[in-house]
Design a protein around this motif. Structure first.
Motif, PDB file in Angstrom:
ATOM      1  N   UNK A   1       7.655  12.196 119.656  1.00 45.37           N
ATOM      2  CA  UNK A   1       6.985  12.789 118.652  1.00 45.37           C
ATOM      3  C   UNK A   1       5.696  13.645 119.043  1.00 45.37           C
ATOM      4  N   UNK A   2       5.538  13.616 120.740  1.00 43.33           N
ATOM      5  CA  UNK A   2       5.248  14.576 121.185  1.00 43.33           C
ATOM      6  C   UNK A   2       5.453  16.430 121.030  1.00 43.33           C
TER       7      UNK A   2
ATOM      8  N   UNK B   1       4.255  21.409 115.951  1.00 40.59           N
ATOM      9  CA  UNK B   1       3.418  22.061 114.594  1.00 40.59           C
ATOM     10  C   UNK B   1       2.136  22.851 115.302  1.00 40.59           C
ATOM     11  N   UNK B   2       1.616  22.466 115.782  1.00 39.33           N
ATOM     12  CA  UNK B   2       0.379  23.296 117.314  1.00 39.33           C
ATOM     13  C   UNK B   2       1.023  25.034 117.296  1.00 39.33           C
ATOM     14  N   UNK B   3       2.240  25.108 117.608  1.00 37.24           N
ATOM     15  CA  UNK B   3       2.660  26.424 118.632  1.00 37.24           C
ATOM     16  C   UNK B   3       3.430  27.108 117.076  1.00 37.24           C
TER      17      UNK B   3
ATOM     18  N   UNK C   1      12.154  24.811 112.380  1.00 33.25           N
ATOM     19  CA  UNK C   1      12.409  25.819 112.656  1.00 33.25           C
ATOM     20  C   UNK C   1      12.463  26.192 114.164  1.00 33.25           C
ATOM     21  N   UNK C   2      11.039  25.795 115.507  1.00 34.87           N
ATOM     22  CA  UNK C   2      11.432  26.434 116.347  1.00 34.87           C
ATOM     23  C   UNK C   2      11.309  25.197 117.284  1.00 34.87           C
ATOM     24  N   UNK C   3      12.586  24.714 117.061  1.00 34.10           N
ATOM     25  CA  UNK C   3      12.822  23.412 117.989  1.00 34.10           C
ATOM     26  C   UNK C   3      14.302  23.880 118.858  1.00 34.10           C
TER      27      UNK C   3
ATOM     28  N   UNK D   1       8.968  28.911 120.675  1.00 33.33           N
ATOM     29  CA  UNK D   1      10.718  28.087 120.237  1.00 33.33           C
ATOM     30  C   UNK D   1      10.256  27.134 121.715  1.00 33.33           C
ATOM     31  N   UNK D   2       9.982  26.397 121.219  1.00 34.65           N
ATOM     32  CA  UNK D   2      10.420  24.594 121.733  1.00 34.65           C
ATOM     33  C   UNK D   2      12.087  24.718 122.394  1.00 34.65           C
TER      34      UNK D   2
END
Length: 417
Positions: A254-255, A261-263, A289-291, A267-268
């Motif tokens: 969840x975190x 979404x906040x950043x 898209x960024x995980x 790229x995570x």
């Protein structure tokens, strides 16, 4: 990339599948023949040769069943390596249940690193020819009690029980609680990796010793390798926030979803072993898209991996397991000079309170701060200085000091008057 990695996780090559089939053969002569294990006499000769080449050294045995040497390189392997670098002999038991190298390939004794010998005899992994030798058995799972008991029945070994995790972390079996309690009661030396474990264990053993996890700082000062997939990430995204380690039920999905979404410009990258229980959770990120979830990499590439991270995170939910954990990765992050943001783990808070966030909102705020100071050279030096206070050499030296005390006590008790 998400779909590709999901597919890859479920592909088993014919070689791996055949190894798993062969492993299921019952222990005995047929299995030993099929897998070409050396005879017991040959194993004895190999052990005699190892001991003769290392006269006067302590023999440390890491018992069966074991954490595979080639799996995630954690506390047992790091301690084994530190003991061997100190000049002693380590015999680390393994078996063919782990169908990857080097564990699968071990037949008898195999020197995987100087003075570290992986051992598998194809049956019970019991080591003979230790009479009169200075032997320490380093237990770290309740499951290993039966093996330790067999060893203690035959040899006057010093028995360490290293309580590395909350008991609920382990795969359960009928007698796990009894084995855990008996291990605590019968060990010569009991160690605890965290304050929560220390407090719980002290109800049974008041002489328990606090030995948190640590880091091999020198590993993070070696020449680095390029990781092609991550080089592409650095080109496509402004910043990279990363994690490595087990991706299991204690991971705060969840975190991670909120942060992504906040950043959206970040790229995570989550690198590690994805446990079966959370595969659906991981699958939910295929549309994000960024995980990116990438497969586990060998420990030797961890320092290189960190160079691609701008900030490193420990996004764990808070429960009995995580409250009891001393995360190895936090020390490794720091040794790599990386800013760290963690959820409120007591062991991380005790290292540096500024690294810890108590809510999702605070995690976001601390991540923003960490990103702002990621290039601060004085801050990097400070983070590395923290790591240098928590080395495996320091941890192990405390234990070897206790071993020497027990050895002197035994010698005194055995004196004839």
């Amino acid at each position: 990339m998400g779909n590709f990695n999901k597919i890859i996780r479920h592909i088993k090559t014919p070689i791996i599948l055949s190894r798993k089939v062969v492993h299921r053969l019952p222990n005995g002569l047929i299995k030993r023949k099929v897998l070409n294990f050396p005879s017991h006499k040959k194993n004895s000769r190999m052990l005699d040769e190892i001991i003769s080449n290392n006269k006067g050294k302590v023999i440390y045995i890491f018992p069966s069943p074991s954490c595979p040497w080639g799996y995630m390189f954690q506390r047992p392997q790091q301690i084994a390596r530190t003991l061997a670098e100190g000049g002693d002999i380590v015999i680390y038991l393994t078996d063919t249940s782990y169908p990857y190298k080097p564990d699968w390939s071990v037949r008898g004794f195999f020197e995987v690193e100087p003075r570290i010998y992986l051992f598998n005899n194809g049956t019970d992994n019991f080591i003979h020819n230790l009479a009169g030798k200075d032997v320490v058995v380093w237990q770290y799972w309740p499951h290993q009690l039966k093996y330790v008991q067999c060893l203690k029945e035959k040899y006057p070994v010093i028995h360490i029980y290293d309580v590395i995790d909350d008991i609920t972390t382990f795969d359960g079996y009928n007698t796990i609680k009894e084995d855990y309690t008996q291990s605590l009661n019968t060990a010569d030396i009991v160690l605890a990796t965290s304050k929560v474990i220390l407090n719980n264990v002290s109800k049974i053993r008041q002489d328990v010793i606090s030995i948190p996890n640590g880091v091999q700082v020198k590993d993070f000062n070696k020449p680095l390798s390029e990781i092609n997939a991550l080089s592409t990430m650095n080109n496509n995204y402004k910043l990279v926030v990363g994690y490595y380690g087990a991706i299991a039920e204690w991971f705060d999905f969840e975190l991670l979803n909120k942060l992504s979404g906040d950043f959206p410009e970040i790229a995570f990258i989550m690198v590690g072993e994805i446990y079966k229980e959370v595969e659906n959770e991981v699958g939910n990120f295929e549309a994000v898209s960024n995980v990116f979830f990438l497969k586990r990499i060998n420990y030797e590439f961890i320092p290189s991996l960190l160079t691609y991270y701008d900030v490193a995170i420990i996004p764990f939910v808070i429960n009995d397991i995580t409250l009891s954990t001393s995360p190895v990765k936090v020390f490794e992050y720091l040794a790599g000079g990386k800013e760290v943001v963690s959820t409120d783990l007591p062991e991380v808070r005790s290292i540096d309170e500024s690294l810890v966030a108590c809510s999702h909102l605070e995690f976001k705020e601390k991540l923003e701060l960490a990103l702002k100071r990621k290039n601060d050279l004085s801050r990097k030096a400070y983070l590395k200085s923290i790591a240098e206070q928590h080395t495996w050499e320091q941890r192990v030296s405390r234990v070897t000091h206790e071993i020497e005390k027990r050895r002197l006590e035994r010698n005194y008790e055995n004196r004839s008057f």
